[in-house]
Design a protein around this motif. Sequence first.
Motif, short mmCIF file in Angstrom:
data_model
loop_
_atom_site.label_atom_id
_atom_site.label_comp_id
_atom_site.label_asym_id
_atom_site.label_seq_id
_atom_site.Cartn_x
_atom_site.Cartn_y
_atom_site.Cartn_z
N THR A 194 5.66 4.86 7.42
CA THR A 194 6.51 5.36 6.42
C THR A 194 5.78 5.40 5.11
O THR A 194 4.68 4.70 4.86
CB THR A 194 7.64 4.31 6.50
N GLY A 221 5.52 6.00 13.41
CA GLY A 221 5.74 4.47 13.15
C GLY A 221 5.09 4.28 11.82
O GLY A 221 5.00 2.95 11.29
N TYR A 224 4.78 -3.69 9.53
CA TYR A 224 5.06 -4.40 8.45
C TYR A 224 6.55 -4.29 7.91
O TYR A 224 6.64 -5.31 7.09
CB TYR A 224 4.08 -3.90 7.41
N LEU A 225 7.20 -3.20 8.08
CA LEU A 225 8.53 -3.26 7.86
C LEU A 225 9.38 -4.64 8.45
O LEU A 225 9.87 -4.98 7.69
CB LEU A 225 9.32 -2.09 8.20
N PRO A 242 0.83 -1.29 -0.03
CA PRO A 242 0.02 0.00 -0.05
C PRO A 242 0.85 1.19 -0.11
O PRO A 242 0.33 2.35 0.14
CB PRO A 242 -0.66 0.01 1.47
N ARG A 243 2.37 1.05 -0.01
CA ARG A 243 3.13 2.33 -0.21
C ARG A 243 2.98 2.95 1.24
O ARG A 243 4.26 3.12 1.86
CB ARG A 243 2.85 3.43 -1.02
N LEU A 244 1.95 3.16 1.99
CA LEU A 244 1.96 3.82 3.33
C LEU A 244 2.24 2.32 4.13
O LEU A 244 1.22 1.77 4.41
CB LEU A 244 0.75 4.53 3.59
N VAL A 245 3.29 2.28 4.57
CA VAL A 245 3.74 1.00 5.42
C VAL A 245 4.04 1.43 7.05
O VAL A 245 4.81 2.21 7.11
CB VAL A 245 4.99 0.23 4.72
N SER A 246 3.85 0.70 7.70
CA SER A 246 3.88 0.95 9.32
C SER A 246 5.36 0.03 9.48
O SER A 246 5.67 -0.88 8.91
CB SER A 246 2.83 0.40 10.07
N VAL A 247 5.77 0.45 10.59
CA VAL A 247 7.01 -0.27 11.03
C VAL A 247 6.97 -1.49 11.35
O VAL A 247 7.76 -2.44 11.25
CB VAL A 247 7.85 0.55 12.28
#
Lengths: 360, 401
Positions: B120, B118, A67-68, A60-65
């Motif tokens: 990105t 949190g 999910y990283l 989704p491009r907007l990725v949370s830590v």
Amino acid sequence: MAEAKERKTDIGPPHYEKLMPPIIKKNYGKWKYHERLKPGVLVHVAESGDKLFTVRAGSPRLVSVEYLRKYAELADKYCDGYLRFTSRNNVEFLLTDESKIDPLIKELKSEGFPVGGVGAAISNIVHTQGWVHCHSAATDASGIVKSVMDDLHEYFAGKEVPGKLRIALACCLNMCGAVHCSDIAILGIHRRPPRIDHSNLNKVCEIPNVIASCPTGAIRPATVDGQSSVEVEEDRCMFCANCYTVCPSMPLNDPLNDGLSIWVGGKVSNARSEPRFSKLAIPYIPNNPPRWPEVVEAVRNIVEVWVKHARKYERMGEFIDRIGWPRFFKLTGIEFSKEHIDDYKYAGLTYKRSAQLRHS
Amino acid sequence: MADSGNGKTPLLDELEKGPWPSFVTQIKSVAEKNPRARALLQLLERSYREKIGHWKHGGIVGVFGYGGGVIGRYSDLPEEYPDVAHFHTLRVNQPSGWFYTSDSLRTLADLWEEHGSGLTNMHGSTGDIILLGTSTDELEPTFEALTNAGFDLGGSGSCVRTPSCCIGQARCEWACYDTLALTHDLTMAFQDELHRPFFPYKFKFKCAGCPNDCVASIARADMSIIGTWRDDIQVDKAAVKAYADDGMNIERDVCGNCPTKCIQWAGKEIDIDNENCVKCMHCINVMPKALSPGKDRGATILLGSKAPILEGAIISSVLIPFIKIEPPYTEIKELTEKIWDFWGEHGKNRERVGELMQRVGLGNFLEEIELEPIPEMIAHPRENPYIFFEEYFEEDEEEGE
């Protein structure tokens, strides 16, 4: 006076070599060919005979830590911790062990990440910040992208299409997503001239800059209620919002009028035909959150016309070149209007200047 | 406390449905622990309800000694949503080719969990890692954590924007030069121009390894450096035959799509009139095992592309048809400096270099940057007869001195 420690600046990004898998370091610049093994999976074969397998997943491009960390965990499990991202915001896992491809795909899918977007396919939608983070957005970006990709995901995941189709979304004319050369562009637009806050304009903006910012010269100095300010000749406003970029007292955001326009036929690749701009297909669709069904439907309609009628390898613009714009409007059922006719600089170059017309 | 009270997000919840990964799920995955992410969710729900954004215009914030890299952002409803009253974004310069190890991703995740929302973007439109949303007092600590981890900020404002590139020779056989190396080199060479804005407006570099242009450099970079070659396409005859035997319709799918009709198929072998090949890549794309770019490789340099604001969108146009791309890239850097000198002196506020080139005319622009006009730079010669001859003969001059 003495600083506790040296402050690091101007160190630049990490060197890419430190982040690459050994197989890439070894075969750097010595790749022989590549093939698409199945949707979302590429193999690159080096002159040495080494094989690198890439599994591409949508994001989704907007990725949370969180999910990283999930990406990191998958990379550790399947490909010694090596991964990368693409220019269209997909994530790619870089494998050397072919037998791990299917288990990785299975796990990606179970985590909700579709695998695909390689070769002749509809890849991820390049997009902007929208209401998540931008002050000039005429619409949200992520929500429309999510809704459109939900609808088109089968084309990402491998359903056959004539060629590449690149969709991009920008939430205003600033076009941080540079949508102007996309097969299909979804572009947020304002439609109401700026509503000027005369009470503070001369405190927060430099009036000569505001006047100079207008490409059509629609802004003039004015005194309103004894305050130095500006006025806008509304007939000449084309809603570019450049004045707002230099002056916060001239907002164009307006829930009643903001919305989307749809553009088609642009490309950046030089393959076959030259790079070109996208052209207007639909001048205005109102904002309809949370899922913008009218936008989703409009995009699907254009995609389906292309899938049905385009020849192999034909990009949207090349397809329209062959069939002509009148037939594009006929096939899509999109109504042609005055707004479709250019009236900015060099508009005359966009008029039909020949008698070469299809009459059937 | 309009919505921030009940915490429900019925509209955004609709965007957790369906097969494509959801940004709402991403925000929710950190919202429990992170008050900024939680507040963002509430504010965004309100935008969805009201059909309008709730972010104020800009605001100058940054880290000490840099003029860019941070996008100041404030909510227009700070009392109701205090946790996103400030929601500044840091642009972090990505590694060339967007390569990461799992450890480098975890490092970024840990520091951004500690210092920000949190959340990105992987990645922003120009190529940076986007760290989305923190408060002013966290900027210096975030910067310190980033530099300690080997990362630095990218560009924003009227400066060199973070250069980016395609995957290049790291994985692609078509890359006609080392896009990753050039991108990294330009980024390091122009650190000052990247971090301290002093141009009329932004300046972007994008390095694409071949004319397929996977980073859209021709549409999105002030300087587009696109790999190409100037000798003959390499042909593996046996592999061509294998494609034909495998059922590929070479006549229709390959020759029929050649823009200059320079490729012929006589049923057994292909014959390429390389002098007329315009390096479009189509035949190579279709037969990657059989055809590949020539051996004398380099790049075309084009200038000027941009999105519409202000004078209309521009696609880059040719400055140098072919140049070898080899370290230390002196020729490209010297050309760039000449362009910046002229632009710095004559560019108007917020005028991109492509707009300047059109305003003064390509002919005049070339004189200023000391390039000779050549026909490769144009689609066709002028059609109008209004030629600005700069000199004319006068009768008494014929006498000599």
